[in-house]
Design an enzyme around this catalytic site. Structure first.
Site, PDB file in Angstrom:
ATOM      1  N   LYS A 162       0.841  -1.210   0.000  1.00  0.00           N
ATOM      2  CA  LYS A 162       0.000   0.000   0.000  1.00  0.00           C
ATOM      3  C   LYS A 162       0.870   1.252   0.000  1.00  0.00           C
ATOM      4  O   LYS A 162       0.681   2.155  -0.813  1.00  0.00           O
ATOM      5  CB  LYS A 162      -0.897  -0.008   1.241  1.00  0.00           C
ATOM      6  CG  LYS A 162      -1.674   1.265   1.457  1.00  0.00           C
ATOM      7  CD  LYS A 162      -2.276   1.297   2.849  1.00  0.00           C
ATOM      8  CE  LYS A 162      -3.021   2.589   3.086  1.00  0.00           C
ATOM      9  NZ  LYS A 162      -4.247   2.690   2.282  1.00  0.00           N
ATOM     10  N   LYS A 177     -17.470  -6.368  -6.900  1.00  0.00           N
ATOM     11  CA  LYS A 177     -16.928  -7.240  -5.869  1.00  0.00           C
ATOM     12  C   LYS A 177     -16.671  -8.653  -6.397  1.00  0.00           C
ATOM     13  O   LYS A 177     -17.346  -9.131  -7.294  1.00  0.00           O
ATOM     14  CB  LYS A 177     -17.808  -7.253  -4.645  1.00  0.00           C
ATOM     15  CG  LYS A 177     -19.081  -7.963  -4.853  1.00  0.00           C
ATOM     16  CD  LYS A 177     -20.068  -7.646  -3.762  1.00  0.00           C
ATOM     17  CE  LYS A 177     -21.261  -8.526  -3.939  1.00  0.00           C
ATOM     18  NZ  LYS A 177     -20.985  -9.940  -3.613  1.00  0.00           N
ATOM     19  N   HIS A 206     -13.615   7.224  -6.494  1.00  0.00           N
ATOM     20  CA  HIS A 206     -12.503   6.285  -6.537  1.00  0.00           C
ATOM     21  C   HIS A 206     -11.389   6.769  -7.450  1.00  0.00           C
ATOM     22  O   HIS A 206     -10.336   6.163  -7.515  1.00  0.00           O
ATOM     23  CB  HIS A 206     -12.987   4.915  -7.010  1.00  0.00           C
ATOM     24  CG  HIS A 206     -14.049   4.360  -6.119  1.00  0.00           C
ATOM     25  ND1 HIS A 206     -15.374   4.431  -6.437  1.00  0.00           N
ATOM     26  CD2 HIS A 206     -13.966   3.770  -4.911  1.00  0.00           C
ATOM     27  CE1 HIS A 206     -16.081   3.889  -5.449  1.00  0.00           C
ATOM     28  NE2 HIS A 206     -15.246   3.488  -4.513  1.00  0.00           N
TER      29      HIS A 206
END
Ligand code: GLN
Ligand code: ZN
Length: 767
Positions: A19, A115, A697
């Site tokens: 990350k 998802k 996003h």
């Protein structure tokens, strides 16, 4: 010996190294080489942790998403990102996020995200049309295979299979994506041969679509595909997971592959059938360790079940976790602060692999050879079952006292809407946000300092109040209609509540990837749920005291808390959900009593709980919707209940959404260009809706015209009187310098819509 293997390992790193490396690269603060080096180091460390396995996965690592990786491997890139940069990694991020790195230059539309089966992991949807052509780029897999070989151990490349790859995607032009299979298979054949050439004797080919309801065309596609690939060099282990094969069991049994992996946690009963019917040369891999939850496996019970299987299959029995370990945190050893009693009930990825080795040794050498780990396991399992931390009689009593009337509003929506309009006095196309505002470094630092004790209670409260005041001022300046406090005090929308409820435990490093660099740290719901005191009232009433605009109270709903936590496996999910609903209900009523009369209860994850098979949907939706209603519907008519859902294609659950009976529902729609609203043409949703017009996003800042165009589209399907204007989701991952212009444009787009609708009204009056 029994072969042990894993289907995939978490990629993000025990300390979320990936990350931080990704985000530094995207900000332009580190080089492409540095990012690649972090990737290589993580892969190496993950292989070391898996070295004891008979086979370790290769190709499960990803810089963003393994489905997107597959799109690149197969050369399936939309025209808008092809050849943008000479560096494939930049093209890759462009499709993933709408931007490459550093974040300069023009953006493109990011790929749609949805998802991954019934998990909280999101993948980038492959895009197809009738002209899609494929072309192999095996470079990533081949170089990682070489790395793994150099690292020692026996590597097993992992791919998404061709049918599931098509199944996961979308044809933009309405063509049938199955028609692409003929073009796709030669690329898979070349890929498999290349992997074989490079030394892979087995390849794991994931076809989780096999646990879903497939029509005849999809079933046929499986037969066609695997007959075509049967001649390839490596042996294929066809991996299914997340559920039972059911009516696809015979199909899976008869595919010409060398082995089959099944999820023996969720579909244990099928193993017996497979053992009887599997061809004598095939391997059966049973996923006996739960890859979706964090509880220790009951090793002795598992052995009771496995031993007869091993007696029959011998070396043809392989052992694995049920699915990739992507969905659990990396290592329990990081959790030094966890309550020791609870900690002893848990196993993360590394511990699960240890369990696997214990099981394999017990089968091969007998239980005596692993007497010590078995005894430790036995006592942990027994302690959890008997613990008074888990069972609270007063919670059980409250659950039993629930009556149906607790889930019903006093009046129907039209009546409530009138009463709410009377005091809210909102314009047409009212604007609001979903709750969170940018979580700046300063905010994270303050929370950290408070946790570590270098900020005391009062200093922390003053800090958060300052943030709330700033956030409220910004919203007033932007001209938003219904304000929020900004959620500066929340690290995570579930953890924040879980920490204040009894029955939840928390980890320090229990991160699980949600999408790209985004991780979540799911709480561990281990016992009966009790709310000792109000959780949000202080912050929200403070925020309300700063403004005359209505302040929206912000809560996470019971279904989302359930679906985003690791929950207990010793009672039905429905029972746990109802306990959560009662706790949220108390909070809603406390907010209302404190004068907060717009309350949002986020059910971001309602859809994620849907069982993979439709036949099981009604049962889930029944108890999930009831839980929301118990939580929300105790309020007076003039209190306005909002709910919010993310990534929700809810075309197929519209009646259930309507049955929740929230006054306003905000949803994610911008990336799909309002496609998701088609459902409102067939189903007259009775209450108000805020279709997201700002894709949070992506760092792109949508223009006024873009958002007005989306609203025009929305207004074709939903009457203007019931439309709200808002972003797709919370803004916490964005930066202020993106959020301010984006929201200013959003407010302006609402004004344009109001003006247009006023002009239209005038025309109508004249006409
Ligand atoms: N209120 C939450 C926020 O704005 C909702 C987040 C979500 O839906 N995932 O952050
Ligand atoms: Zn959301």
């Amino acid at each position: 010996m029994v072969t042990t293997h894993s289907l995939g390992f978490p990629r993000i790193g025990a300390r979320r190294e990936l990350k931080f490396a990704l985000e530094a690269y995207w900000r332009g603060e580190s080089s492409r080489e540095a990012l690649r080096a972090t990737g290589a180091a993580l892969r190496h460390s993950h292989w070391q942790k898996q070295a004891a396995l008979g086979r370790m996965p290769v190709g499960d690592f990803s810089f963003y998403d393994h489905v997107l990786d597959m799109s690149f491997t197969l050369g399936n890139l939309p025209a808008r990102v092809r050849d943008f940069s000479h560096d494939p990694l930049d093209n890759y991020f462009r499709l993933a996020r709408g931007r490459s790195a550093p974040e300069t230059g023009a953006g493109v539309a990011a790929g749609e995200m949805t998802k991954w089966f019934d998990t909280n992991y999101h993948y980038i949807v492959p895009e197809f049309d009738a002209d899609t052509r494929f072309g192999l780029d095996a470079s990533r897999l081949l170089s990682e295979l070489a790395e793994a070989q150099a690292a020692g151990g026996v590597p097993k490349p992992v791919l998404i299979g061709p049918v599931t790859y098509l199944w996961l995607g979308k044809a933009r032009d309405g063509s049938n994506r199955l028609d692409l299979l003929e073009r796709l298979l030669p690329v898979y054949a070349d890929l498999l041969d290349a992997l074989g050439e490079a030394g892979a004797d087995w390849v794991q080919i994931d076809e989780p679509a096999l646990v879903t309801e497939l029509d005849a065309a999809w079933q046929h596609a499986f037969r066609l595909a695997y007959h075509r690939l049967a001649a390839c060099r490596p042996r294929l282990l066809l991996a299914t997971y997340f559920g039972a094969l059911e009516e696809n069991l015979n199909l899976a049994l008869n595919l010409p592959v060398a082995g089959l992996h099944i999820d023996a946690v969720r579909a244990r009963a099928e193993a017996a059938i497979l053992v009887d019917q599997l061809a004598a040369h095939k391997v059966l891999s049973v996923g006996v360790i739960d890859g979706r939850n964090i509880w220790k496996t009951d090793l002795e019970a598992t052995l009771d079940w496995l031993e007869p299987l091993y007696a029959r299959l011998g070396e043809r029995l392989w052992l694995a976790p049920s699915c990739s370990l992507l969905h659990v945190p990396v290592d329990l050893d990081s959790e030094t602060a966890l309550d020791a009693e609870i900690r002893d009930w848990l196993a993360f990825a590394v511990q699960k692999l240890d369990e696997l080795q214990t099981l394999a040794r017990a089968l091969h050498e007998g239980r005596r050879a692993v007497a010590v780990p078995l005894a430790q396991n036995r006592s942990a399992i027994a302690a959890r079952r008997a613990s008074s931390k888990v069972h609270r009689p007063e919670v059980q009593a409250a659950v039993e006292a629930v009556e149906p009337s607790m889930g019903r509003r006093k009046s129907a929506y039209p009546e409530r809407a009138r009463k709410q309009a009377d005091w809210l006095k909102l314009p047409l196309f009212p604007t609001t946000t979903i709750g969170s505002f940018p979580q700046t470094e300063a905010i994270r630092k303050a929370r950290r300092d408070y946790r570590q004790g270098s900020l005391d209670e009062e200093q922390y409260r003053d800090f958060v109040r300052g943030e709330i005041a700033h956030c409220v001022r910004q919203q007033e300046e932007l001209g938003l209609d219904v304000l929020v406090h900004g959620e500066a005090e929340r690290n995570d929308m579930v953890e924040y509540f879980g920490e204040q409820l009894e029955g939840f435990a928390f980890t320090r490093q229990g991160w699980v990837q949600s999408y790209g660099s985004r991780c979540v740290k799911p709480p561990i719901l281990y016992g009966d749920i009790h709310r000792p005191r109000a959780m949000t009232v202080g912050w929200i009433t403070y925020a309300q005291s700063l403004t005359r605009q209505p302040m929206k109270g912000m809560l996470t709903g019971p279904v989302t808390m359930l679906n985003w936590s690791f929950v207990r496996d010793d009672q039905p999910r429905a029972a746990t959900c109802r306990q959560l609903a009662l706790a949220v209900r108390e909070e809603v009523l406390d907010l209302e009593r404190a004068g907060i009369r717009v309350i949002q209860i986020d059910e971001a994850a309602l859809r994620e709980g849907l069982p993979l098979r439709r036949s099981q949907w009604p049962e889930y939706l029944g108890w999930a919707v009831e839980a929301f209603r118990i939580a929300a519907n105790g309020v007076a008519d003039d209190t306005q209940i909002h709910t919010h859902m993310c990534y929700s294609e809810f075309n197929d659950i519209m009646p259930a959404i309507a049955a929740m009976d929230a006054d306003v529902i905000t949803i994610e729609t911008s990336r799909s260009n309002m496609e998701l609203l088609d459902v409102f043409e067939d189903f007259a949703y009775p209450n108000a809706i805020g279709p997201g017009v700002y894709d949070i996003h992506s760092p792109n800042i949508p223009t006024v015209e873009e958002m007005a165009a989306l609203l025009e589209k929305a207004a074709e399907r939903i009457p203007a009187e019931r439309l709200w204007v808002n972003p797709d989701c919370g803004l916490k991952t964005r930066r202020w310098k993106e959020v301010i212009p984006a929201l200013a444009n959003m407010v302006e787009s609402a004004r344009i819509m109001r003006a247009r609708s006023a002009a239209e009204q005038e025309r109508r009056m004249e006409g």
